[in-house]
Design a protein around this motif. Structure first.
Motif, PDB file in Angstrom:
ATOM      1  N   THR A 133      25.046  24.369  93.199  1.00 31.45           N
ATOM      2  CA  THR A 133      26.200  23.722  92.574  1.00 31.45           C
ATOM      3  C   THR A 133      25.803  22.435  91.878  1.00 31.45           C
ATOM      4  O   THR A 133      26.331  22.105  90.815  1.00 31.45           O
ATOM      5  N   PHE A 134      24.858  21.691  92.437  1.00 34.25           N
ATOM      6  CA  PHE A 134      24.419  20.443  91.816  1.00 34.25           C
ATOM      7  C   PHE A 134      23.854  20.680  90.418  1.00 34.25           C
ATOM      8  O   PHE A 134      23.970  19.832  89.541  1.00 34.25           O
ATOM      9  N   GLN A 135      23.245  21.841  90.183  1.00 30.39           N
ATOM     10  CA  GLN A 135      22.676  22.141  88.873  1.00 30.39           C
ATOM     11  C   GLN A 135      23.760  22.289  87.805  1.00 30.39           C
ATOM     12  O   GLN A 135      23.499  22.127  86.623  1.00 30.39           O
ATOM     13  N   CYS A 136      24.960  22.602  88.235  1.00 28.83           N
ATOM     14  CA  CYS A 136      26.041  22.871  87.287  1.00 28.83           C
ATOM     15  C   CYS A 136      26.857  21.634  86.933  1.00 28.83           C
ATOM     16  O   CYS A 136      27.663  21.682  86.018  1.00 28.83           O
ATOM     17  N   TYR A 137      26.673  20.552  87.660  1.00 28.31           N
ATOM     18  CA  TYR A 137      27.473  19.356  87.433  1.00 28.31           C
ATOM     19  C   TYR A 137      26.573  18.180  87.108  1.00 28.31           C
ATOM     20  O   TYR A 137      25.530  17.993  87.722  1.00 28.31           O
ATOM     21  N   HIS A 138      27.014  17.374  86.153  1.00 33.23           N
ATOM     22  CA  HIS A 138      26.224  16.240  85.703  1.00 33.23           C
ATOM     23  C   HIS A 138      26.063  15.198  86.807  1.00 33.23           C
ATOM     24  O   HIS A 138      25.001  14.622  86.973  1.00 33.23           O
ATOM     25  N   GLY A 139      27.111  14.954  87.551  1.00 31.30           N
ATOM     26  CA  GLY A 139      27.056  13.995  88.655  1.00 31.30           C
ATOM     27  C   GLY A 139      27.261  14.702  89.976  1.00 31.30           C
ATOM     28  O   GLY A 139      28.228  15.416  90.157  1.00 31.30           O
ATOM     29  N   THR A 140      26.337  14.509  90.896  1.00 31.68           N
ATOM     30  CA  THR A 140      26.443  15.224  92.172  1.00 31.68           C
ATOM     31  C   THR A 140      27.644  14.753  92.991  1.00 31.68           C
ATOM     32  O   THR A 140      28.068  15.462  93.897  1.00 31.68           O
TER      33      THR A 140
ATOM     34  N   GLN B 220      30.545  14.847  92.111  1.00 33.18           N
ATOM     35  CA  GLN B 220      31.644  15.765  91.821  1.00 33.18           C
ATOM     36  C   GLN B 220      31.594  17.022  92.686  1.00 33.18           C
ATOM     37  O   GLN B 220      32.542  17.791  92.718  1.00 33.18           O
ATOM     38  N   VAL B 221      30.489  17.247  93.360  1.00 29.55           N
ATOM     39  CA  VAL B 221      30.335  18.443  94.187  1.00 29.55           C
ATOM     40  C   VAL B 221      30.864  18.127  95.589  1.00 29.55           C
ATOM     41  O   VAL B 221      30.216  17.480  96.389  1.00 29.55           O
ATOM     42  N   THR B 222      32.072  18.605  95.836  1.00 29.04           N
ATOM     43  CA  THR B 222      32.713  18.396  97.130  1.00 29.04           C
ATOM     44  C   THR B 222      32.681  19.690  97.931  1.00 29.04           C
ATOM     45  O   THR B 222      32.429  20.772  97.375  1.00 29.04           O
ATOM     46  N   GLU B 223      32.967  19.586  99.192  1.00 27.73           N
ATOM     47  CA  GLU B 223      33.052  20.780 100.034  1.00 27.73           C
ATOM     48  C   GLU B 223      34.149  21.713  99.521  1.00 27.73           C
ATOM     49  O   GLU B 223      33.989  22.938  99.532  1.00 27.73           O
ATOM     50  N   GLU B 224      35.248  21.142  99.038  1.00 28.00           N
ATOM     51  CA  GLU B 224      36.340  21.957  98.493  1.00 28.00           C
ATOM     52  C   GLU B 224      35.860  22.760  97.278  1.00 28.00           C
ATOM     53  O   GLU B 224      36.139  23.953  97.160  1.00 28.00           O
ATOM     54  N   LEU B 225      35.116  22.123  96.386  1.00 21.78           N
ATOM     55  CA  LEU B 225      34.588  22.815  95.211  1.00 21.78           C
ATOM     56  C   LEU B 225      33.659  23.951  95.630  1.00 21.78           C
ATOM     57  O   LEU B 225      33.752  25.067  95.110  1.00 21.78           O
TER      58      LEU B 225
ATOM     59  N   MET C 204      31.295  15.493  80.929  1.00 15.75           N
ATOM     60  CA  MET C 204      30.424  15.143  82.047  1.00 15.75           C
ATOM     61  C   MET C 204      30.145  16.322  82.977  1.00 15.75           C
ATOM     62  O   MET C 204      29.795  16.136  84.132  1.00 15.75           O
ATOM     63  N   LEU C 205      30.314  17.524  82.498  1.00 13.80           N
ATOM     64  CA  LEU C 205      30.011  18.697  83.300  1.00 13.80           C
ATOM     65  C   LEU C 205      28.873  19.470  82.656  1.00 13.80           C
ATOM     66  O   LEU C 205      28.811  19.635  81.445  1.00 13.80           O
ATOM     67  N   ALA C 206      27.996  19.945  83.495  1.00 14.73           N
ATOM     68  CA  ALA C 206      26.868  20.732  83.001  1.00 14.73           C
ATOM     69  C   ALA C 206      27.225  22.201  82.927  1.00 14.73           C
ATOM     70  O   ALA C 206      26.543  22.977  82.289  1.00 14.73           O
ATOM     71  N   THR C 207      28.281  22.594  83.578  1.00 12.07           N
ATOM     72  CA  THR C 207      28.630  24.002  83.632  1.00 12.07           C
ATOM     73  C   THR C 207      29.558  24.397  82.497  1.00 12.07           C
ATOM     74  O   THR C 207      30.184  23.556  81.883  1.00 12.07           O
ATOM     75  N   SER C 208      29.646  25.651  82.234  1.00 13.04           N
ATOM     76  CA  SER C 208      30.546  26.166  81.215  1.00 13.04           C
ATOM     77  C   SER C 208      31.256  27.390  81.755  1.00 13.04           C
ATOM     78  O   SER C 208      30.680  28.182  82.486  1.00 13.04           O
ATOM     79  N   LEU C 209      32.522  27.519  81.401  1.00 10.44           N
ATOM     80  CA  LEU C 209      33.291  28.701  81.764  1.00 10.44           C
ATOM     81  C   LEU C 209      33.484  29.475  80.474  1.00 10.44           C
ATOM     82  O   LEU C 209      34.393  29.227  79.719  1.00 10.44           O
TER      83      LEU C 209
END
Length: 114
Positions: free
Chosen positions: A17-24, A26-31, A104-109
């Motif tokens: 998940t960290f690879q998909c987001y610019h700032g770690t 933003q990676v919460t347990e809920e996400l 600020m997101l590395a991921t794309s939908l």
């Protein structure tokens, strides 16, 4: 079955998940739980395998010419694998109703049908 058994382990490691987001931050347990839930849904493993195996199927631009319903594309502006410049090309297809930049997101939908 291999992927279905290992998705929970991969998701809980947070490294994926960290690879998909610019700032770690933003990676919460809920996400992670949301992603895990979606990853275990019907057909999710097939989609994932098609993605990582570089299917010999249709290219996105070929699919967009065939789609008969509106398409929303959300693209992370920090995507390390496919730049936003690449994504913006898809805005010009008739089927694309909206192209949203995820700041600020590395991921794309990509190609989420509405």
């Amino acid at each position: 079955n291999y992927w279905r058994k290992n998705i929970p382990v991969l998701a809980k490691s947070h490294r994926v998940t960290f690879q998909c987001y610019h700032g770690t931050s933003q990676v919460t347990e809920e996400l992670v739980q949301i992603i895990l839930h979606l990853g275990l849904g019907p057909g999710a493993v097939d989609v994932f395998l098609e993605f990582i195996c570089y299917s010999d199927g249709l290219l996105p631009e070929e699919l967009l010419l065939q789609v008969k319903c509106p398409v929303l594309i959300a693209w992370g502006d920090k995507d390390p694998w496919e730049s936003i410049k690449l994504g913006r090309v898809y805005r010009d297809f008739d089927a694309v109703e909206d192209f949203v930049v995820l700041l600020m997101l590395a991921t794309s939908l990509k190609f989420a049908l509405s």
